[in-house]
Design an enzyme around this catalytic site. Structure first.
Site, PDB file in Angstrom:
ATOM      1  N   ASP A 106       1.403  11.270  -2.633  1.00  0.00           N
ATOM      2  CA  ASP A 106       1.059  10.566  -3.878  1.00  0.00           C
ATOM      3  C   ASP A 106      -0.398  10.094  -3.863  1.00  0.00           C
ATOM      4  OD1 ASP A 106       3.722  10.305  -2.858  1.00  0.00           O
ATOM      5  OD2 ASP A 106       4.224   8.800  -4.358  1.00  0.00           O
ATOM      6  N   TYR A 131       1.530  -0.489   4.245  1.00  0.00           N
ATOM      7  CA  TYR A 131       2.168   0.689   4.838  1.00  0.00           C
ATOM      8  C   TYR A 131       1.241   1.263   5.911  1.00  0.00           C
ATOM      9  CZ  TYR A 131       5.279   0.547   0.725  1.00  0.00           C
ATOM     10  OH  TYR A 131       6.178   0.162  -0.236  1.00  0.00           O
ATOM     11  N   LYS A 136      -1.180   2.293   1.525  1.00  0.00           N
ATOM     12  CA  LYS A 136      -1.408   0.883   1.205  1.00  0.00           C
ATOM     13  C   LYS A 136      -1.598   0.130   2.516  1.00  0.00           C
ATOM     14  CE  LYS A 136       1.826   0.903  -2.747  1.00  0.00           C
ATOM     15  NZ  LYS A 136       3.013   0.245  -3.369  1.00  0.00           N
TER      16      LYS A 136
END
Length: 418
Positions: free
Chosen positions: A184, A177, A174
């Protein structure tokens, strides 16, 4: 209208009228009591159906609108519903029962506005999780050719163009992040990226996109693989700045079951759309084999299940976790069926599948099927800060009927039912 369909519709009306759904979503077991109408006429979910259909009907019972899947309180563009709906596409293809198609279709109707904008979606957040539900729109666009789905798909594809990357080219998980690659994210983004490319991209642009997808897996194998165990760490921080990141390697400290599960499913689902003659197929198939070999080493010999933290089965608080177990089973049995793994791997997949049914599945009196011992959520960083410690993973909420477990269970069931 079939007898089963009419019962389901009566029950759906009852649950919506009474507001029971919201109450049940707040409980841990999420088992829904049968309505008066249903209990008089028999079971909500017939026990003579295959497990795939029984679990799908149970999810439709718990979550009468598809946007409600995984306990959503209001329509929101998020990733878990898409896993169940991906499975529902196959159940519909096998049975031809229109209620399953309607359940999938209602997701697109509710989440995509007529002008193609997606409810609650914000492209500028560059959250790779939000690409996964694009798989539902790819399916619906193929079936219905609605312009709004095409526009929404194009928006999601734009996110890939702008998604921040590491120096090597791996997608950040993201924007919030920075420099972080999570296992994931391979599942959240790569099957959509590959499928979109197959449906809408040609020539040199398609080749470039397929190469990019394969590179994501190559990079993860290079940066997140633990050569000693064969397992992959949950995440890697290229900058090595996060408190959870090892100062030498940038790796998170533990092998979380579901992170590995996401990675396995990403590989087998990407191969559905990667061209047969693409040289990267051989690499991904080799990764599936090393992945499966590692996973089998940490399979519980007695139950056939896998633990929340994979390599510490005897540690205090660890438990046999449903979502990872279902994902591993799906990855391996699909790989056997597709010829990516030798038939000998079916034994480990079957042992895991039987363990799920024996130890993690319960069936209510009304026939509704529950999948228990699902980790609700786990991540790294954020607020409050998640440090990736063993204690962190085993103390996250455990609940029943999490879509991140029920979806893979249906998918695994479909593979065994072939």
């Amino acid at each position: 209208m079939s007898f089963m369909n009419s019962k389901l519709k009566i029950y759906t009306f009852a649950i919506l009228s009474s507001g029971m759904f919201l109450a049940s979503a707040q409980t841990k077991t999420t088992a829904v009591k049968p309505s008066t109408e249903t209990s008089k006429s028999g079971k909500v979910v017939p026990t003579n159906l295959k497990w795939s259909e029984r679990m799908l009907l149970s999810e439709m019972n718990r979550f009468p609108e598809s946007w409600m899947l995984d306990f959503s309180k209001s329509p929101k563009w998020t990733y878990p519903a898409a896993i169940v709906l991906d499975a529902a596409e196959q159940v519909y293809a096998n049975t031809g029962k229109k209620e399953y198609y309607d359940y999938i279709s209602s997701f697109g109707d509710k989440l995509v506005k007529e002008d193609g904008t997606i409810v609650s979606y914000e492209l500028e957040k560059y959250n790779i999780d939000l690409l996964n539900s694009g798989n539902v729109l790819l399916y619906l666009y193929e079936k219905e050719k609605k312009e709004k789905y095409l526009k929404a798909l194009q928006t999601l594809r734009l996110q890939i163009d702008g998604q921040p990357r590491t120096n090597e080219g791996s997608f950040w998980h993201k924007k919030i992040y920075p420099n972080q690659v999570w296992l994931d994210g391979l599942y959240m983004g790569m099957p959509f990226y590959t499928h979109y490319t197959k449906d809408f991209t040609t020539g040199a642009d398609a080749t470039k996109a397929y190469d990019d997808v394969v590179m994501q897996f190559d990079s993860v194998q290079k940066n997140l693989l633990d050569k000693k165990t064969g397992l992959l760490y949950h995440a890697w921080d290229e900058s090595k700045e996060q408190a959870w990141a090892d100062k030498q390697t940038g790796l998170s400290p533990n092998f979380w079951g579901r992170a590995m599960g996401w990675y396995g499913m990403a590989m087998v689902d990407v191969l559905d759309h990667l061209p047969k003659d693409h040289p990267g197929r051989a690499s991904i198939i080799s990764y599936i084999k090393s992945f499966s070999d590692a996973v089998i080493k940490y399979q519980d010999k007695k139950s056939g299940l896998w633990y929340q933290v994979l390599d510490k089965p005897l540690a205090n608080g660890n438990y046999e976790e449903a979502t990872a177990s279902a994902m591993f089973v799906y990855t391996m049995i699909k790989s056997v069926n597709k010829g990516y793994l030798p038939k000998s791997y079916k034994a480990a997949a079957k042992k895991g599948y039987d363990g799920i049914i024996k130890d993690l599945i319960t069936v209510d009196e009304n026939g509704v099927v529950n999948l228990n011992k699902c980790c609700a959520v786990a991540g790294l960083g954020g607020k409050p800060y998640r440090d990736g410690s063993y204690e962190y993973y085993v103390n996250e909420q455990i609940r029943s009927n999490d879509a991140k477990g029920t979806g893979p269970f249906i998918l695994a069931s479909l593979e065994f039912e072939k």
